[in-house]
Design a protein around this motif. Structure first.
Motif, mmCIF file in Angstrom:
data_model
loop_
_atom_site.group_PDB
_atom_site.id
_atom_site.type_symbol
_atom_site.label_atom_id
_atom_site.label_comp_id
_atom_site.label_asym_id
_atom_site.label_seq_id
_atom_site.Cartn_x
_atom_site.Cartn_y
_atom_site.Cartn_z
ATOM 1 N N PRO A 1 -6.778 5.451 -11.140
ATOM 2 C CA PRO A 1 -5.551 6.157 -10.750
ATOM 3 C C PRO A 1 -5.494 6.386 -9.236
ATOM 4 N N CYS A 2 -4.281 6.333 -8.713
ATOM 5 C CA CYS A 2 -4.089 6.524 -7.273
ATOM 6 C C CYS A 2 -3.461 7.885 -7.030
ATOM 7 N N ARG A 3 -3.807 8.497 -5.914
ATOM 8 C CA ARG A 3 -3.310 9.847 -5.648
ATOM 9 C C ARG A 3 -1.792 9.901 -5.462
ATOM 10 N N CYS A 4 -1.159 8.731 -5.234
ATOM 11 C CA CYS A 4 0.295 8.736 -5.053
ATOM 12 C C CYS A 4 1.034 8.868 -6.383
ATOM 13 N N GLY A 5 0.327 8.655 -7.500
ATOM 14 C CA GLY A 5 0.962 8.760 -8.809
ATOM 15 C C GLY A 5 1.424 7.437 -9.383
ATOM 16 N N GLU B 1 0.852 -1.188 0.000
ATOM 17 C CA GLU B 1 0.000 0.000 0.000
ATOM 18 C C GLU B 1 0.886 1.236 0.000
ATOM 19 N N CYS B 2 0.371 2.325 -0.583
ATOM 20 C CA CYS B 2 1.079 3.589 -0.456
ATOM 21 C C CYS B 2 0.524 4.307 0.767
ATOM 22 N N ILE B 3 1.375 5.068 1.420
ATOM 23 C CA ILE B 3 0.942 5.767 2.633
ATOM 24 C C ILE B 3 -0.051 6.871 2.288
ATOM 25 N N ALA C 1 -2.948 -2.717 -1.904
ATOM 26 C CA ALA C 1 -1.525 -2.805 -2.243
ATOM 27 C C ALA C 1 -1.327 -2.656 -3.751
ATOM 28 N N HIS C 2 -0.416 -1.728 -4.132
ATOM 29 C CA HIS C 2 0.012 -1.643 -5.531
ATOM 30 C C HIS C 2 0.866 -2.879 -5.808
ATOM 31 N N LEU C 3 0.508 -3.639 -6.843
ATOM 32 C CA LEU C 3 1.298 -4.832 -7.171
ATOM 33 C C LEU C 3 2.342 -4.440 -8.208
HETATM 34 ZN ZN LIG Z 1 -1.022 4.745 -4.355
#
Ligand SMILES: [Zn+2]
Length: 434
Positions: free
Chosen positions: A310-314, A247-249, A255-257
């Motif tokens: 899309p995830c906010r972490c990029g 997972e990104c914080i 979890a991003h695989l």
């Molecule tokens: Zn993320």
């Protein structure tokens, strides 16, 4: 922060081009070098040249955990043994251990993926990382260790056990990140309190937790008690070890695989047909880069779904839903499918309980029965009997409402359920089904 900016933010079209190139190389390699795969491809009537798109992966045969056992210890290696620099193995409590080999490059790739994972969890090279996963044949300890060193952090190779000492060293060495199982973090918390240490007061700020199923409620419990961010890491020894996904914080939402290294599918565990993105089924992984022991369409048995939004972490890598159960751990109680994690969610939402529980499955006559044993906290335990009974009745009602099964609920005194220093033993199956 992102450790491997180029890879972890690759646009999906470019990622898929890379995956297809790696997949083609992989099928050529295993067909040429692994007799098991040559035979299973031939039996399925598929040749490496048939793989022309990523979707064609569905024509390839699956690999099961039993295939690893059948070729114990080195029968699935795709390189000469001279090129293997590391062996890990899972505990063989039910049958033979499953063995995994690594080349030098495999170990380097694993360290990189684990470093990526630690950074996604919020760690930097300035952190002090306390590794409380077991060192040895189990992949947890060394996997986290190499990743922490690859990142350049200060690494404390604590391993499992000696819980009182772990607490003292957590305090004295000033660890800011801990890697262990989620249940062990709560055990550390309790042990610390007994020694007059409140982990919340220590510099610890991040926990990287994996190797056993857990829930959102357990995450909240850990985050509150330890005063840290609790991050879910995904991995399995057959595929590599920890660091297959994290997972990104920023989002803490699946979890991003690491899709440049792993090709993902979700299948219906019964029909084995691939499911569209977003649907829940069993995760199947093909290792695109492993040299020593690549696996084609490995059935993880983990029940999950993939999220491509899309995830906010990029990061562009797909996110997996927290593992909802194991396709082979699923309990079937009087025809109803029950995952232990569902029971856990109910328990953790109930005031006055601790996160320590066991599920006892028994057979009385021809009927399966489920008994839920859960520890109450000190305050409740010293309460009146009728209040305890009321609490037990409330839990029973929730289980019936949400899962459709009747369970007996037994509230037990604090610290009476045996603690584990590795994976917590949640299910005691007392049915004699042989
Ligand atoms: Zn993320």
């Amino acid at each position: 922060m992102i450790f491997d900016d180029d890879m972890e933010t690759l646009p999906r079209e470019e990622l898929e081009v890379l995956q297809l190139r790696r997949l083609k190389g992989l099928v050529d390699r295993v067909y040429a070098n692994v007799p098991f795969y040559r035979k299973s491809f031939d039996d399925a009537g598929v040749r490496p040249s048939d793989i022309q798109s990523l979707a064609d992966v569905r024509y390839l045969p699956f690999t099961e955990k039993q295939d690893l056992r059948n070729h114990y210890p080195y029968g699935l290696f795709a390189v000469p043994k001279d090129n293997v620099v590391r062996i890990h193995a899972s505990s063989g409590t039910t049958g033979k251990a499953t063995v995994v080999g690594y080349t030098k490059r495999d170990v380097e790739n694993w360290a990189t993926l684990m470093a990526r994972s630690l950074v996604a969890a919020g760690a930097t090279k300035r952190d002090i990382i306390h590794v409380a996963y077991g060192y040895g044949l189990f992949t947890g300890g060394l996997g986290a260790h190499y990743g922490a060193e690859r990142l350049g952090a200060t690494t404390i190779p604590m391993s499992g056990g000696s819980t009182k000492r772990q607490v003292i060293l957590l305090r004295d060495f000033g660890a800011t990140v801990i890697c262990c199982t989620p249940s062990y973090s709560l055990f550390l918390y309790e042990t610390a309190l007994e020694s007059g240490i409140d982990i919340k007061e220590l510099p610890l700020r991040i926990g990287v937790f994996g190797a056993e199923p857990w829930t959102e409620e357990m995450r909240r419990d850990i985050e509150t008690k330890l005063g840290i961010k609790a991050i879910d890491i995904y991995g399995l020894s057959e595929i590599m070890g920890p660091g297959v996904g994290i997972e990104c914080i920023e989002a803490q939402a699946g979890a991003h695989l690491q899709e440049d290294h792993f090709l993902l599918e979700v299948i219906d565990p019964v029909t084995k047909e691939p499911l569209p993105p977003g649907e829940t089924g069993e995760l199947v992984i093909t290792t695109l880069c492993k040299e020593a022991q690549p696996l084609i369409r490995y059935r993880t048995r983990d029940i999950t779904s993939l999220n491509l939004t899309p995830c906010r972490c990029g990061r562009t890598f797909a996110r997996m839903h927290r593992v909802m159960g194991r396709s082979d751990d699923m309990l079937i109680i009087r025809g109803v499918n029950v995952f232990p994690s569902q029971i856990e969610s109910i328990l953790l939402e109930t005031q006055g309980l601790t996160p320590h529980y066991q599920l006892l499955v028994k057979r009385e006559g021809n009927l399966d029965t489920l008994e839920v044993q859960v520890e109450v906290d000190e305050k409740i335990f010293s309460d009146e009997i009728k209040n305890l009974q009321r609490l037990g009745g409330k839990i029973q009602k929730h289980i019936k409402e949400f899962l459709g099964v009747t369970a007996t609920v037994k509230l037990v005194e604090p610290r009476s359920i045996q603690r584990s220093e590795g994976k917590a033993k949640r299910i005691v199956d007392m049915r004699n089904l042989s």
